[in-house]
Write a protein that holds these residues in place. Structure first.
Motif, mmCIF file in Angstrom:
data_model
loop_
_atom_site.group_PDB
_atom_site.id
_atom_site.type_symbol
_atom_site.label_atom_id
_atom_site.label_comp_id
_atom_site.label_asym_id
_atom_site.label_seq_id
_atom_site.Cartn_x
_atom_site.Cartn_y
_atom_site.Cartn_z
ATOM 1 N N SER A 206 1.029 -1.146 0.126
ATOM 2 C CA SER A 206 -0.083 0.080 -0.091
ATOM 3 C C SER A 206 0.826 1.235 -0.069
ATOM 4 N N HIS A 208 0.779 5.787 -0.834
ATOM 5 C CA HIS A 208 -0.228 7.010 -0.860
ATOM 6 C C HIS A 208 0.652 8.347 -1.142
ATOM 7 N N GLU A 233 -4.917 3.526 7.528
ATOM 8 C CA GLU A 233 -4.790 2.396 6.496
ATOM 9 C C GLU A 233 -4.250 1.209 7.367
#
Length: 330
Positions: A206, A208, A233
């Motif tokens: 992940s 961002h 998250e």
């Protein structure tokens, strides 16, 4: 969607859709699931996953490679680049884009189509996340300078066509996260940029890169907003892993390079300097007190998320690429 139990007592999740992918390494139960579905529906077994939604999948004993070579080739063909130049990084060093830079473009569709394709590409290419974040802000009103930045991203992709996201097979199932914020870096509205990345063992799962919704009055405030976003998250990923049968009892390390943010998270006393970030403080502090996360300090030189919040030199960029599970196979 429903579940049933195999003869060995294993509960198997079944999804009946047009295109179904069965994931796992228990081949006996996978074979049982396929046989059960085949008795209910007409089904064709396509074997191991090799290509799905523009993502090319290659596997060996070391792990899995996720590549987008064909997808990038299609984007380059759509852009119709007339030169063969390459770029070492997707963003020019110290680049600052403004809404009134350059001249308006006559063709408004090409820019939007290219940026849309690049946004989808970031699902397996975290190295362009910051660059795409920048050009994506001008989809509604783009100009020649913005289009030139898109072309630089494409020239970078042309030189890194085979770059792939590597998921090692020997990786552990422990989460760890890194975050950072570039305070007031947007020259138009002075909002900060949040960047974070989360690893499952050695696998990057992940990431961002996004401008914060409000203006932060201090660097500590912008860091704390980034910390809160990363905490949310982590909570989601932790619950997802628990649903998949991978529970974690140890606190998940959230590496931070800002001692002021760590102090605010651990200090239960609020005062005038922290009242304006009260909610974000409570989000992170609650998870810290519940031992869902921990906040180890990391030196600025060891930050992994600079890639997601700022432009970098080619040497620094290459160093971070090597630490984010991105490889260039032959």
């Amino acid at each position: 969607m429903f579940t049933h139990t195999s003869p060995s007592g294993c509960t198997i999740l079944q999804l009946y859709v047009d295109d179904m992918i069965i994931i796992g390494d228990d081949y006996a139960h996978i074979a049982y699931t396929k046989q059960h579905i085949h008795r209910q529906f007409a089904m064709k077994d396509l074997g191991f996953l090799r290509y799905f939604l523009g993502i090319e999948v290659a596997r060996n004993r070391r792990g899995i490679l996720l590549s987008r070579q064909k997808y990038i080739t299609d984007i380059l063909a759509r852009a119709e680049l007339s030169d063969t130049r390459l770029a070492a990084t997707p963003v020019e060093l110290h680049l600052q884009l403004r809404s009134d830079d350059g001249e308006p473009l006559s063709d408004v569709t090409r820019y939007r189509a290219l940026v849309g394709g690049l946004v989808y590409l970031t699902t397996t290419r975290p190295d362009i996340a910051y660059a795409v974040h920048l050009v994506g802000q001008f989809v509604a009103a783009h100009r020649t300078v913005h289009y030139a930045s898109v072309l630089r991203i494409l020239r970078y992709l042309r030189g890194t066509l085979t770059r792939s996201l590597f998921l090692p097979s020997t990786s552990s199932l422990a989460l760890r996260a890194y975050f950072d914020a570039d305070w007031a870096s947007d020259v138009t509205d002075r909002k900060s940029i949040t960047g974070f990345c989360v690893f499952l063992g050695d696998s990057l799962i992940s990431w961002h890169a996004k401008k914060q919704l409000v203006v932060s009055r201090s660097s500590t405030e912008s860091e704390y907003r980034a910390m809160a976003d990363t905490t949310v998250e982590i909570i989601w990923l932790r619950r997802l892993l628990a649903d998949l049968g991978v529970a974690s009892s140890n606190p998940i390390p959230l590496h931070c390079d800002n001692k002021s943010s760590i102090h605010i998270a651990t200090n239960p006393v609020f005062h005038e300097r922290t009242k304006h970030i009260d909610i974000d403080c409570h989000i992170t502090r609650h998870q810290l007190q519940a031992r869902i996360i921990s906040l180890p300090f990391v030196a600025s030189a060891a930050r992994l998320v600079d890639l997601f919040i700022k432009s970098l030199t080619s040497q620094r960029f290459a160093t971070l690429i090597s630490k984010l599970s991105l490889v260039d196979p032959p």
